[in-house]
Design a protein around this motif. Structure first.
Motif, mmCIF file in Angstrom:
data_model
loop_
_atom_site.group_PDB
_atom_site.id
_atom_site.type_symbol
_atom_site.label_atom_id
_atom_site.label_comp_id
_atom_site.label_asym_id
_atom_site.label_seq_id
_atom_site.Cartn_x
_atom_site.Cartn_y
_atom_site.Cartn_z
ATOM 1 N N ILE A 304 -87.087 59.499 -32.703
ATOM 2 C CA ILE A 304 -86.676 58.338 -31.912
ATOM 3 C C ILE A 304 -86.882 58.716 -30.452
ATOM 4 N N ILE A 305 -87.826 58.075 -29.787
ATOM 5 C CA ILE A 305 -88.186 58.425 -28.416
ATOM 6 C C ILE A 305 -87.406 57.529 -27.462
ATOM 7 N N LEU A 306 -86.497 58.116 -26.712
ATOM 8 C CA LEU A 306 -85.705 57.360 -25.741
ATOM 9 C C LEU A 306 -86.470 57.237 -24.430
ATOM 10 N N VAL A 307 -86.584 56.014 -23.925
ATOM 11 C CA VAL A 307 -87.254 55.771 -22.648
ATOM 12 C C VAL A 307 -86.315 54.953 -21.766
ATOM 13 N N ALA A 308 -86.114 55.424 -20.531
ATOM 14 C CA ALA A 308 -85.212 54.736 -19.602
ATOM 15 C C ALA A 308 -85.942 53.612 -18.886
ATOM 16 N N LEU A 309 -85.361 52.412 -18.917
ATOM 17 C CA LEU A 309 -85.874 51.317 -18.109
ATOM 18 C C LEU A 309 -85.610 51.626 -16.634
ATOM 19 N N TYR A 310 -86.399 51.049 -15.761
ATOM 20 C CA TYR A 310 -86.230 51.308 -14.332
ATOM 21 C C TYR A 310 -84.830 50.858 -13.898
ATOM 22 N N PRO A 311 -84.082 51.738 -13.205
ATOM 23 C CA PRO A 311 -82.696 51.415 -12.825
ATOM 24 C C PRO A 311 -82.594 50.156 -11.972
ATOM 25 N N ASN A 312 -81.541 49.389 -12.216
ATOM 26 C CA ASN A 312 -81.223 48.193 -11.442
ATOM 27 C C ASN A 312 -82.294 47.111 -11.516
ATOM 28 N N ALA A 313 -83.115 47.168 -12.557
ATOM 29 C CA ALA A 313 -84.147 46.146 -12.722
ATOM 30 C C ALA A 313 -84.039 45.477 -14.085
ATOM 31 N N THR A 314 -82.847 45.542 -14.683
ATOM 32 C CA THR A 314 -82.698 44.936 -16.008
ATOM 33 C C THR A 314 -82.895 43.430 -15.954
ATOM 34 N N HIS A 315 -82.633 42.839 -14.778
ATOM 35 C CA HIS A 315 -82.845 41.398 -14.641
ATOM 36 C C HIS A 315 -84.334 41.041 -14.651
ATOM 37 N N ILE A 316 -85.192 42.075 -14.583
ATOM 38 C CA ILE A 316 -86.639 41.873 -14.637
ATOM 39 C C ILE A 316 -87.226 42.448 -15.922
ATOM 40 N N LEU A 317 -86.729 43.631 -16.324
ATOM 41 C CA LEU A 317 -87.370 44.395 -17.396
ATOM 42 C C LEU A 317 -86.636 44.403 -18.729
ATOM 43 N N GLN A 318 -85.335 44.192 -18.731
ATOM 44 C CA GLN A 318 -84.558 44.347 -19.957
ATOM 45 C C GLN A 318 -84.828 43.181 -20.913
ATOM 46 N N PRO A 319 -85.545 43.420 -22.022
ATOM 47 C CA PRO A 319 -85.873 42.328 -22.953
ATOM 48 C C PRO A 319 -84.655 41.580 -23.468
ATOM 49 N N MET A 320 -83.573 42.294 -23.764
ATOM 50 C CA MET A 320 -82.378 41.616 -24.271
ATOM 51 C C MET A 320 -81.802 40.650 -23.235
ATOM 52 N N ASP A 321 -81.747 41.100 -21.988
ATOM 53 C CA ASP A 321 -81.252 40.226 -20.921
ATOM 54 C C ASP A 321 -82.196 39.048 -20.681
ATOM 55 N N MET A 322 -83.487 39.317 -20.732
ATOM 56 C CA MET A 322 -84.472 38.299 -20.386
ATOM 57 C C MET A 322 -84.649 37.237 -21.466
ATOM 58 N N ALA A 323 -84.590 37.654 -22.728
ATOM 59 C CA ALA A 323 -85.023 36.730 -23.786
ATOM 60 C C ALA A 323 -84.027 36.476 -24.903
ATOM 61 N N VAL A 324 -82.948 37.243 -24.960
ATOM 62 C CA VAL A 324 -82.061 37.137 -26.120
ATOM 63 C C VAL A 324 -80.649 36.676 -25.739
ATOM 64 N N PHE A 325 -80.016 37.367 -24.802
ATOM 65 C CA PHE A 325 -78.592 37.148 -24.562
ATOM 66 C C PHE A 325 -78.254 35.737 -24.096
ATOM 67 N N HIS A 326 -79.068 35.169 -23.221
ATOM 68 C CA HIS A 326 -78.747 33.828 -22.726
ATOM 69 C C HIS A 326 -78.732 32.819 -23.866
ATOM 70 N N ALA A 327 -79.770 32.857 -24.686
ATOM 71 C CA ALA A 327 -79.846 31.923 -25.815
ATOM 72 C C ALA A 327 -78.737 32.204 -26.834
ATOM 73 N N LEU A 328 -78.474 33.482 -27.084
ATOM 74 C CA LEU A 328 -77.458 33.857 -28.061
ATOM 75 C C LEU A 328 -76.070 33.403 -27.615
ATOM 76 N N LYS A 329 -75.763 33.597 -26.332
ATOM 77 C CA LYS A 329 -74.434 33.211 -25.837
ATOM 78 C C LYS A 329 -74.283 31.691 -25.764
ATOM 79 N N SER A 330 -75.379 31.007 -25.524
ATOM 80 C CA SER A 330 -75.336 29.545 -25.530
ATOM 81 C C SER A 330 -74.986 29.040 -26.929
ATOM 82 N N CYS A 331 -75.626 29.636 -27.935
ATOM 83 C CA CYS A 331 -75.321 29.270 -29.331
ATOM 84 C C CYS A 331 -73.902 29.688 -29.707
#
Length: 358
Positions: A304-331
């Protein structure tokens, strides 16, 4: 009378004190002169303590175990995962518990004195202030993002992992989020002219942290819910689907121990069950506080290869934040409203959470 010497190394001071006493200097005088404990010096002279024994309390990890921690700290720093004091202490706690080793540490977790002594023993490790980007989150530049992508690409190619990215089923992202048990209500219909319309919903701040993980092929692994209990009541644990993970921590937040449990007990077995080809890449928050030495060792051993996303850029790079959580929380909000209507405005409790989230 011999002159007092200022010595930086306590071991050298003790050795010189021993030489002085053997040459006829009184123990008390040598103790004051070389600034060493008088009774320790006396016990060494009389043979009760061996002369080559280190001063101070014994370490509770072996030299090999501490060397492993140092190697891990330096490696993680190079991989853009700088380890914090809390992560180091979490790692030691997990090691001590696994080995069932007796220590004076509260719940097996060392404190400030052990930490300071560890840094003194290992001069190759220094405490540095990491670059603070949080307040400048909006200033993350395109250049920095592109450099991060290039760095990750180079790392994957150098380690013969780059072919993994062409298979979406082997590229994963994980992140945690809080689900409110009683989210704020939306717009409602009421008598015209009514100045305030209230909806009975219970404590709107009560929430449960949930770790959501998925891959680029849209497969979701079983999630993990974290509860703020020392011992989770059976009526709550029985409400959680059998294949899901259950964690517990003092404040109900994800910790190094709960994240390790997720990777070892949920994520890795799920990979084997679904028969996803290994190794896989797992992108995690660049400022994650959940990384520990046992986790790194497990991931290295199990591809399992752990890779760090660029710090403080989750609003740009984090797939869960970008494409999943908003829709999931709305539902989630819609389902909570439906549930309340069916239950006659009953307050949503923790035992209702997992079935509804599912």
């Amino acid at each position: 009378m011999i002159k007092k010497k200022i010595l930086s190394d306590s071991k050298d001071a003790m050795q010189q004190a021993l030489v002085a006493v053997k040459s006829g200097i009184p123990v008390a005088t040598a103790s004051r002169t070389y600034d060493v404990p008088r009774m320790t010096l006396y016990y060494k002279i009389t043979g009760k303590y061996p002369e080559d024994r280190k001063m101070g309390p014994s370490t509770y990890l072996t030299l090999t175990e501490e060397s492993g921690l140092v190697t891990w700290l330096l490696h993680m720093s190079k991989c853009s995962f700088p380890i914090t004091k809390e992560q180091l202490l979490d790692s030691v706690q997990m090691i001590v518990k696994k080995l069932e080793r007796k220590t004076p540490f509260a719940d097996g977790r060392p404190g400030r004195h052990w930490y300071e002594a560890f840094l003194k023993r290992h001069h190759e490790v220094s405490q540095r202030m990491s670059q603070n980007l949080t307040s400048n989150r909006a200033n993350v530049s395109e250049e920095n993002i592109r450099l991060w992508f290039k760095k990750v690409e180079t790392y994957l190619k150098d380690n013969k992992y780059f072919d993994i990215v062409s298979d979406p089923s082997r590229v994963f992202n994980t992140d945690e989020t809080a689900f409110f048990l009683n989210p704020k209500g939306g717009k409602v219909l009421a008598t015209r002219g009514e100045k305030a319309v209230y909806s009975r919903s219970g404590d709107e701040k009560e929430c449960l942290t949930t770790l959501i993980t998925g891959n680029a092929a849209r497969d979701l692994t079983p999630p993990m819910i974290v509860f703020s209990y020392e011992r989770i009541p059976s009526y709550i644990s029985n409400s959680v689907p059998r294949e899901w993970g259950i964690g517990k921590s003092e404040h109900g937040w994800m910790t190094g121990e709960t994240f390790y449990m997720f990777i070892t007990n949920i994520f890795h077995p799920w990979l084997k069950k679904i028969q996803i080809k290994l190794p896989v890449i797992l992108f995690v928050d660049g400022h994650s506080s959940h990384l520990t030495l046992p986790l790194s060792e497990f991931c290295n051993k199990n591809d399992i290869i752990l890779v760090a996303l660029y710090p403080n850029a989750t609003h740009i790079l984090q797939p869960m934040d970008m494409a999943v959580f908003h829709a999931l929380k709305s539902c989630w909000k819609k389902e909570v409203i439906k549930w309340r209507l069916l239950k006659g405005q009953e307050k949503l409790k923790k035992e209702h959470f997992a079935p509804l989230l599912r």
